[in-house]
Design an enzyme around this catalytic site. Structure first.
Site, PDB file in Angstrom:
ATOM      1  N   CYS A  33       0.813  -1.224   0.000  1.00  0.00           N
ATOM      2  CA  CYS A  33       0.000   0.000   0.000  1.00  0.00           C
ATOM      3  C   CYS A  33       0.842   1.268   0.000  1.00  0.00           C
ATOM      4  O   CYS A  33       0.318   2.357  -0.152  1.00  0.00           O
ATOM      5  CB  CYS A  33      -0.914   0.012   1.218  1.00  0.00           C
ATOM      6  SG  CYS A  33       0.034  -0.032   2.749  1.00  0.00           S
ATOM      7  N   CYS A 102      -1.416  -4.624   7.968  1.00  0.00           N
ATOM      8  CA  CYS A 102      -1.024  -3.296   8.452  1.00  0.00           C
ATOM      9  C   CYS A 102      -0.268  -3.420   9.771  1.00  0.00           C
ATOM     10  O   CYS A 102       0.652  -2.641  10.046  1.00  0.00           O
ATOM     11  CB  CYS A 102      -2.247  -2.422   8.648  1.00  0.00           C
ATOM     12  SG  CYS A 102      -3.374  -2.432   7.244  1.00  0.00           S
TER      13      CYS A 102
HETATM   14 FE1  FES Z   1      -1.208   0.325   4.376  1.00  0.00          FE
HETATM   15 FE2  FES Z   1      -2.767  -0.396   6.284  1.00  0.00          FE
HETATM   16  S1  FES Z   1      -3.332  -0.095   4.227  1.00  0.00           S
HETATM   17  S2  FES Z   1      -0.650  -0.159   6.353  1.00  0.00           S
END
Ligand code: FES
Length: 150
Positions: A33, A102
Site C-alpha cells: 500500500c 497493516c
Molecule cells: Fe497500508 Fe494499512 S493499508 S498499512
C-alpha cells in the site's frame, strides 16, 4: 468493523513524535500500500525507556503503531522481541483480517529499530533478524514457516 480500542488508538494515538538522539530508529514500508512507519526507541540498560512513532498510513497502521509503542515501553529487549503483529492486534481487541498486514508494519519497524540499536552498539540481539525494507501482504505469524516465499 473496528473495535473501540482500534478507534481510540486511531483517534488519539499515543507516543506520536520523534526521540532526539534515539538509541535505535527503524523505518519500514509496506510494499502493498506504500504506507510507511518509523519507530524511535530510547534504550537504557537493556530496557526500553521510551518509544515514539510516526506513521504515514492507514488507520489500522496508526492504531497498531500506537499500541505497539505502548506495549514496548518498560520492556526489556528480550521481552520486546516477543511482541508480534498478532499480539499487538490482540491488544487492540482484534483487527479485520484484511487489515492484519497493516499490523506487520508495527512489528517490523520495532524490530528494525532494535536492529539499528544493536548495530550502533556493536551487539547481537539473540533471535533478531535483519530488517526488511518492505513488508509483504501476508501474515506470516511467528510459526516455523516464517521464511515462506511470497
Ligand atoms: Fe497500508 Fe494499512 S493499508 S498499512
Amino acid at each position: 468493523m473496528y473495535s473501540e480500542k482500534v478507534m481510540d488508538h486511531f483517534m488519539n494515538p499515543r507516543n506520536v513524535g520523534e526521540i532526539e538522539n534515539a538509541s535505535g530508529v527503524g523505518t519500514v514500508g509496506n510494499a502493498k500500500c506504500g504506507d510507511i512507519m518509523k519507530v524511535y526507541l530510547q534504550i537504557e540498560d537493556g530496557v526500553i525507556k521510551d518509544a515514539k512513532f510516526k506513521t504515514f498510513g492507514c488507520g489500522a497502521a496508526v492504531a497498531t503503531s500506537s499500541m505497539a509503542t505502548e506495549l514496548v515501553i518498560g520492556k526489556t529487549i528480550e521481552e520486546a522481541l516477543k511482541i508480534t503483529n498478532k499480539s499487538v492486534a490482540e491488544a487492540l481487541d482484534g483487527l479485520p483480517p484484511v487489515k492484519m498486514h497493516c499490523s506487520l508494519l508495527a512489528e517490523e519497524s520495532l524490530h528494525a529499530a532494535l536492529w539499528d540499536y544493536a548495530e550502533k552498539n556493536g551487539i547481537t540481539i539473540e533471535g533478531l533478524k535483519p530488517p526488511v525494507a518492505d513488508v509483504h501482504d501476508h501474515d506470516h505469524g511467528h510459526d516455523e514457516d516464517e521464511e515462506d516465499a511470497n
